[in-house]
Scaffold this motif. Structure first.
Motif, short mmCIF file in Angstrom:
data_model
loop_
_atom_site.label_atom_id
_atom_site.label_comp_id
_atom_site.label_asym_id
_atom_site.label_seq_id
_atom_site.Cartn_x
_atom_site.Cartn_y
_atom_site.Cartn_z
N GLU A 1 -70.47 -21.62 0.79
CA GLU A 1 -69.39 -20.89 0.14
C GLU A 1 -68.84 -21.77 -0.95
OE1 GLU A 1 -65.83 -20.69 2.20
OE2 GLU A 1 -66.15 -22.58 3.21
N GLU A 2 -67.54 -21.76 -1.13
CA GLU A 2 -66.88 -22.65 -2.07
C GLU A 2 -67.37 -22.40 -3.49
OE1 GLU A 2 -64.66 -24.20 -0.57
OE2 GLU A 2 -65.38 -24.22 1.47
N GLU A 3 -67.78 -21.19 -3.77
CA GLU A 3 -68.21 -20.94 -5.14
C GLU A 3 -67.04 -21.08 -6.10
OE1 GLU A 3 -70.27 -17.43 -7.66
OE2 GLU A 3 -70.46 -17.36 -5.49
N ASP A 4 -65.85 -20.68 -5.58
CA ASP A 4 -64.66 -20.84 -6.40
C ASP A 4 -64.39 -22.31 -6.69
OD1 ASP A 4 -64.31 -18.25 -6.51
OD2 ASP A 4 -62.59 -18.12 -5.17
N LEU A 5 -64.59 -23.15 -5.67
CA LEU A 5 -64.31 -24.56 -5.88
C LEU A 5 -65.38 -25.20 -6.74
CD1 LEU A 5 -63.03 -25.52 -2.37
CD2 LEU A 5 -61.74 -25.21 -4.45
N GLN A 6 -66.59 -24.62 -6.78
CA GLN A 6 -67.63 -25.16 -7.63
C GLN A 6 -67.41 -24.79 -9.09
OE1 GLN A 6 -70.91 -26.76 -7.23
NE2 GLN A 6 -69.66 -27.66 -5.64
N GLN A 7 -67.12 -23.52 -9.32
CA GLN A 7 -67.12 -23.02 -10.69
C GLN A 7 -65.74 -22.62 -11.18
OE1 GLN A 7 -70.32 -20.33 -11.18
NE2 GLN A 7 -71.65 -21.93 -10.41
N GLY A 8 -64.74 -22.71 -10.32
CA GLY A 8 -63.41 -22.35 -10.74
C GLY A 8 -63.11 -20.89 -10.51
N VAL A 9 -61.89 -20.51 -10.85
CA VAL A 9 -61.50 -19.12 -10.64
C VAL A 9 -62.25 -18.22 -11.61
CG1 VAL A 9 -59.26 -19.62 -9.68
CG2 VAL A 9 -59.53 -19.47 -12.11
N ILE B 1 -55.78 -31.76 -10.45
CA ILE B 1 -56.02 -30.75 -9.42
C ILE B 1 -56.04 -29.35 -10.03
CG2 ILE B 1 -55.00 -29.72 -7.36
CD1 ILE B 1 -54.03 -32.47 -6.60
N LEU B 2 -55.15 -29.13 -11.01
CA LEU B 2 -55.12 -27.83 -11.69
C LEU B 2 -56.44 -27.56 -12.40
CD1 LEU B 2 -53.03 -25.60 -12.24
CD2 LEU B 2 -52.60 -26.69 -14.40
N ALA B 3 -56.97 -28.60 -13.08
CA ALA B 3 -58.26 -28.43 -13.76
C ALA B 3 -59.37 -28.15 -12.76
CB ALA B 3 -58.59 -29.68 -14.56
N HIS B 4 -59.29 -28.82 -11.62
CA HIS B 4 -60.28 -28.58 -10.57
C HIS B 4 -60.20 -27.15 -10.07
CE1 HIS B 4 -62.38 -28.83 -6.77
NE2 HIS B 4 -62.84 -30.02 -7.10
N LEU B 5 -58.98 -26.63 -9.93
CA LEU B 5 -58.80 -25.26 -9.46
C LEU B 5 -59.34 -24.27 -10.47
CD1 LEU B 5 -55.26 -25.02 -7.89
CD2 LEU B 5 -57.42 -24.59 -6.80
#
Lengths: 90, 363, 124
Positions: free
Chosen positions: B218-226, B272-276
């Motif tokens: 999973e974690e596609e959001d965490l990989q590629q962002g919102v 962290i914001l950029a990571h999100l």
């Protein structure tokens, strides 16, 4: 000004009490976030602007994000139909 | 996770039927491996009395080793929910039975735990009320809020305010205090941050295989962002400004409110914001866990190196090493300026490392 | 009653401390316990900053080179709280990491339920 501060302090106490009674953990974390935001305003009224900057960045940003990430890792964010995932059945 | 599982009950009945039908033929070790039975004792005895003595011996051995087995049995029970429901083989059915036993256990234990919990809560509430009364009485005898006769306003704070500008050269008295007069205290706080980072790395580190599994799952959001375009655009515009503001707060720590701690949290929050927003693929170009812990250690060492001068001179401050400059200009206040940068780097790297560790972890 | 209601900042800080303490003691969920610990943290910070405040004075940043101690508030609590806030984050992260490992081991964050399910059964 005193009235304003007393209202903010009452809001803080109300937030803390509601955190005690809220069942769903995500809601408790979001209430804690608003608690931190109010606390940042109170630092300003206590003439400590550096504390206000730090508390705004820490309380509303980093601590809340860590809590929400931890809740995501324990699957507390999903709304599955069988049971509401509150504090008693995680 | 629901505790009562209907399938578990079904499996139990079918399993016990199957056991009672087959028990003369099957040796006790196979049906009841003592290693897996330590939870079930006391309830299934009524159901399985016809098993004979070998069964009971197995039970007793299991109880002697209960403490050692606790960990492994908990691990098995943790995986019990993943097992397929049917399959009346001894090995797969055993964890199912365990879960059901927890539900239908003897009421004495459950009531014991409940009573203990209720009594504990009652005592805790009474203690809380007593504590509240004591604290409020203390507040009633404290000096008035905001009065200048407060004993906390003693000669120490007067000294900091009156001599601080000439001693440290910092316009911001708080920065002068925490990075010059009490710099060892701040070093201790930075070491607390370092220790917390190391401990969380130790607690949440995982094997590379499990990391890759988590990444693939999973974690596609965490990989590629919102995926939301407006969020990406707004954060893309705000990101450099927030970064600039954090750097400004760090560098101006001796002149204006802020300093290493405030600016470091802003910098960490911006990362962290950029990571999100843009995901790990974006942030790992400039900030990885390895790099952050490296920067953290180097900044801590530089801090120690700068402050060890005052140990050599008998902890007399550092005014002779670097000129203080004119108060109010950016290159003033002696070593407070580089120390602020060190503290800012320590705090920012700590925050980002903690966040990254929490994103990568998988149960 | 003394100064109980004139010290309203300290009063609120003490009440918040007790609420956080009760949350830490009574709640069965580990996340709730950690939030209670954070409330205790911030209440102590609020108390310290309120003790350092003096009515009508400015924040401790020297204006125009005027170093008169009767113009500025006490800088010591601000310095203490500034470091304390950042350390509170790291302790929160440490506690959350421990809670995550607890979840990995027992598949639950409810302390009482875990005790009922595993510890007592294992000891018997």
């Amino acid at each position: 000004m005193t009235f304003f501060e007393i209202m903010l302090l009452l809001f803080l106490i109300a937030c803390a009490i509601s955190i005690f009674f809220i069942k769903r953990l995500v809601n408790a974390v979001v209430v804690f976030m608003s608690y931190s935001a109010i606390m940042a305003v109170l630092w300003l009224s206590l003439e400590s602007p550096d504390l206000a900057i730090t508390e705004a960045a820490v309380g509303c940003g980093i601590t809340t994000l860590l809590f929400i990430l931890a809740l995501k890792k324990v699957n507390a964010l999903k709304e599955d139909g069988e049971a509401d995932r509150d504090e008693h059945n995680i | 996770m629901s505790i009562i599982s209907e399938e578990g009950k079904k499996t139990l009945t079918s399993f016990s039927d199957w056991v009672s039908a087959n028990s003369p033929d099957i040796p006790a070790e196979v049906v009841y491996p003592p290693k897996k039975d330590d939870h079930g004792h006391g309830h299934d005895d009524h159901g399985h009395d016809d098993h004979g003595d070998a069964h009971c011996d197995a039970h007793e051995e299991a109880h002697e080793e209960a403490h050692e087995e606790l960990r492994s049995s908990a691990y098995e029970a943790l995986h019990a929910s993943d097992a397929p429901p049917a399959a009346p083989a001894a090995v797969t059915a055993q964890p199912k039975e365990k879960e059901t036993v927890t539900e239908e256990g003897p009421m004495t234990e459950r009531t014991f735990v409940r009573t203990l919990g209720a009594g504990y809560r009652l005592i805790a509430a009474v203690c809380g009320v007593l504590l509240a009364i004591i604290l409020l009485v203390t507040v009633a005898f404290l000096p008035r809020f905001g009065s200048a006769e407060n004993p906390a306003l003693n000669e120490v704070s007067r000294r900091y305010l009156e001599e601080g500008l000439t001693d440290t050269g910092a316009v911001n008295t708080v920065a002068g205090m925490i990075l010059d007069y009490r710099a060892f205290d701040t070093l201790g706080e930075s070491i607390v941050l370092f220790t917390a980072t190391v401990t969380v790395i130790f607690l949440l580190q995982q094997s590379r295989r499990k990391n890759d599994e988590a990444r693939a799952l999973e974690e596609e959001d965490l990989q590629q962002g919102v995926r939301s375009l407006p969020a990406r655009v707004v954060i893309g515009i705000a990101f450099p400004f927030a970064m600039l503001y954090g750097i400004y707060v760090v560098l101006n720590g001796h002149l204006s409110p802020g300093g290493g701690f405030s600016g470091g949290t802003i910098l960490g929050g911006t990362l962290i914001l950029a990571h999100l927003a843009f995901g790990e693929q974006y942030t790992q170009r400039f900030a990885t866990i390895t790099r952050c812990t490296g920067i953290l250690s180097v900044a801590l060492l530089v801090y120690m190196g700068l402050k060890s001068y005052s140990v050599l001179t008998g902890a007399n401050g550092m005014e002779s090493m670097v000129p203080l400059g004119t108060p109010g200009s950016i290159f003033s206040a002696g070593l407070i300026f580089p120390l602020n940068i060190c503290v800012g780097l320590v705090v920012a790297c700590t925050m980002f490392t903690l966040y990254s560790l929490f994103t990568k972890w998988k149960a | 009653m003394g100064n109980l209601f004139t010290n309203y900042y300290e009063l609120a800080a003490m009440l918040l401390f007790v609420i956080g303490f009760l949350t830490l003691l009574i709640q069965r969920n580990l996340i709730k316990k950690i939030i209670g610990m954070n409330i205790m943290d911030t209440s102590v910070f609020l108390f310290l900053a309120a003790k350092g405040y003096v009515a009508g004075r400015m924040s401790p940043i020297i204006r125009d080179g005027v170093t008169d101690a009767s113009l500025y508030i006490n800088p010591i609590p601000a310095g203490l709280v500034l470091t304390g806030i950042v350390v509170a984050v790291s302790t929160t992260a440490f506690a959350l990491a421990l809670a995550l490992r607890w979840y990995q081991q027992y598949n639950s964050l409810d302390v009482d339920w875990t005790a009922l399910k595993y510890l007592l059964k294992g000891e018997k």
